[in-house]
Design an enzyme around this catalytic site. Structure first.
Site, PDB file in Angstrom:
ATOM      1  N   CYS A 108       3.132   5.852   8.809  1.00 43.47           N
ATOM      2  CA  CYS A 108       2.904   4.483   8.319  1.00 43.47           C
ATOM      3  C   CYS A 108       2.523   4.446   6.843  1.00 43.47           C
ATOM      4  O   CYS A 108       2.435   3.371   6.254  1.00 43.47           O
ATOM      5  CB  CYS A 108       1.841   3.801   9.166  1.00 43.47           C
ATOM      6  SG  CYS A 108       2.264   3.781  10.911  1.00 43.47           S
ATOM      7  N   HIS A 128       3.907  -5.389  10.675  1.00 39.83           N
ATOM      8  CA  HIS A 128       3.875  -3.978  10.285  1.00 39.83           C
ATOM      9  C   HIS A 128       5.247  -3.322  10.468  1.00 39.83           C
ATOM     10  O   HIS A 128       5.457  -2.538  11.399  1.00 39.83           O
ATOM     11  CB  HIS A 128       2.802  -3.255  11.105  1.00 39.83           C
ATOM     12  CG  HIS A 128       2.606  -1.813  10.749  1.00 39.83           C
ATOM     13  ND1 HIS A 128       2.847  -1.293   9.501  1.00 39.83           N
ATOM     14  CD2 HIS A 128       2.185  -0.762  11.518  1.00 39.83           C
ATOM     15  CE1 HIS A 128       2.585   0.012   9.511  1.00 39.83           C
ATOM     16  NE2 HIS A 128       2.195   0.357  10.715  1.00 39.83           N
TER      17      HIS A 128
END
Lengths: 119, 389
Positions: B84, B336
């Site tokens: 991420c 996200h």
């Protein structure tokens, strides 16, 4: 335990299937791990010794997972077990909580991969 | 050594986009080009963040493909993949290249598609996200990514008394912030009661403690101080970037709740910028789960260790509070799309420092901090932006 050869994942997994939890101890910094490496994760030393880790410890942290990856059936409990100098990530049984005493029950096998099972 | 500037930013709405990756990327990129006042021939290099294209898109040579799609064929391109923290790592390398005088104007872009509408169903995506944990010593237990952060958070709750209500307060805050962000995936408020009534994903996390699967793209044009002066875009200074990692797997970390990589990356970024946490006016941090935000506020020095939960509950980290965290809505409400998240944080902070953030504007913000983590908090990139002199 022999410290002539670096502990491999295969040896670790085979031992776990036989009910033994192997790990490594770093003679330089004292760190112990249940996830064998080519060098110490804390200090980088390559002089790692293979050790038999304790098969009983206390739950350091845990979670019960309800949404699980493909290939698994939930819910189930996973946690980190504190074995003294080492900690190990394991499948847990018996709805245990942080601080509870648990013992190695054996190995969980999924698609040829093995994980420690404590209860 | 020259200083780096962000001279233009752009991003798509985050949410569900039923169109190919390249088209999402182009939308964000052209918005950043127009904002900076540049066109493709003026870009010297392209740094791409995409974490999962090989698994989700069956597309593994993305950087030149995307460069060609927006008219930049021929320039050096490279893709970064760091879970991420993917596109903030791309940003770090772009900044370093500019600072070193290697390139004058660089495009940093991040793009990812993660929703069931554009790709894979939840069990398959859960499996793919779980690949950011250790293949031999974590994945065989059936650990998921919410599970990773649940393990970190449960220890924090055990040692500090952080409660499920504290966790819920983070979700409530970020959803409220998200209502002021037209690009956010979730534009509605929620309540502590609603969060606590949600289905459990990995205890203590319920559905509303988790960020959503998202599609989206974000882009930033990074330029040297000299190049920025000749461009039309309003520049924002890159004051400092810190990048650190921690031990993998998580069982071997010294203290799982400390998120040591964030502490180390923040220390490097603060030193680089010549400021401390008390000087930061606005923060975008990696709230992939509510517990992750609580751990991060402590690791970044925004609140004392152990106070992350109560800080959220008391409103200290809300817009109007002493240190506003995630005015964009954060990953929790904004969304996200893995590879786009790091750059999207910089898009928000650039707009904040320009005074262009509308209803979510933090007044008189001069220093802004972005915190983007990857894996089991083992990778962290912290960036400090400032109003350009």
């Amino acid at each position: 335990m022999s410290d002539d050869e670096l502990l491999t994942h295969q040896t670790w997994a085979d031992a776990l299937r036989d009910g033994e939890l192997l790990g490594q101890r770093c003679p330089e910094c004292g760190h112990e791990t249940a996830a064998p490496k080519a060098a110490c994760g804390r200090c980088g030393s390559r002089a790692l010794e293979t050790v038999a880790l304790p098969t009983a410890g206390t739950v350091y942290t845990e979670t019960t997972m309800s949404v699980v990856p493909r290939g698994f059936e939930g819910p189930y409990q996973v946690g980190v077990v504190d074995l003294g100098e080492a900690r190990v990530l394991a499948r847990l049984e018996g709805e245990v909580a942080i601080g509870d005493r648990v013992e190695l029950e054996g190995a969980l096998e999924v698609d040829g991969e093995v994980a420690p099972l404590f209860s | 050594m020259t200083d780096a500037r962000i001279v233009g930013v752009g991003m798509t709405d985050f949410g569900v986009h039923e169109r190919p990756l390249m088209e999402l990327f182009a939308e964000a990129t052209f918005e950043a080009f127009d904002d900076a006042g540049v066109s493709a021939p003026e870009i010297d290099a392209f740094y791409l963040g995409n974490a999962m294209g090989g698994q989700t898109e069956r597309d593994t040579h993305l950087a030149p493909t995307l460069a060609t799609h927006v008219g930049m064929a021929g320039i050096p391109c490279q893709r970064y993949e760091d879970a991420c923290a993917t596109s903030s790592n791309a940003f770090k390398h772009a900044v370093r290249a500019v600072e070193a005088g290697q390139h004058d104007v660089v495009l940093v872009g991040g793009v990812e598609r993660c929703t069931p509408a554009t790709g894979l169903e939840t069990p398959e995506m859960t499996e793919i996200f779980a690949t950011a944990s250790h293949r031999q010593y974590e994945q065989p237990t059936g650990l998921t990514f919410p599970g990773v952060f649940a393990l970190l958070t449960k220890r924090h709750m055990h040692e500090y008394g952080t409660t499920e209500e504290d966790l819920a307060a983070v979700a409530v805050k970020n959803h409220r912030h998200g209502t002021h962000n037209p690009r956010a995936q979730f534009g509605t408020e929620t309540t502590v009661e609603q969060v606590l009534e949600g289905p459990v994903v990995a205890d203590p996390f319920r559905l509303m403690d988790c960020c959503p699967f998202s599609d989206g793209a974000a882009a930033a044009v990074v330029a040297s101080e000299e190049a920025a002066e000749s461009l039309a875009g309003t520049p924002v200074g890159v004051a400092g970037v810190g990048h650190a990692t921690d031990i993998v797997p998580l069982a071997d970390k010294v203290d799982v709740k400390a998120t040591q990589a964030a502490r180390d990356a923040a220390a490097a970024a603060y030193e680089d910028a010549g400021i401390g946490p008390q000087d930061v006016d606005v923060v975008e941090l990696h709230d992939c789960f509510t517990g992750a935000e609580i751990l991060a506020t402590e690791a970044l020095g925004l609140v004392e260790d152990g106070e992350g939960g109560t800080a959220a509950t008391e409103g200290r980290t809300a817009l109007g509070g002493e240190i506003p965290v995630n005015p964009s809505g954060g990953l929790k409400a904004k969304g996200h799309p893995i590879g786009a998240t790091g750059v999207a944080q910089l898009v928000e902070l650039t707009e904040q420092l320009r005074g262009e953030a509308g209803d979510r504007q933090v007044e008189d913000a001069t220093h802004a901090l972005a915190h983007n983590l990857g894996g089991d908090a083992a990778t962290t990139v912290v960036s400090v932006l400032e109003v350009a002199e």
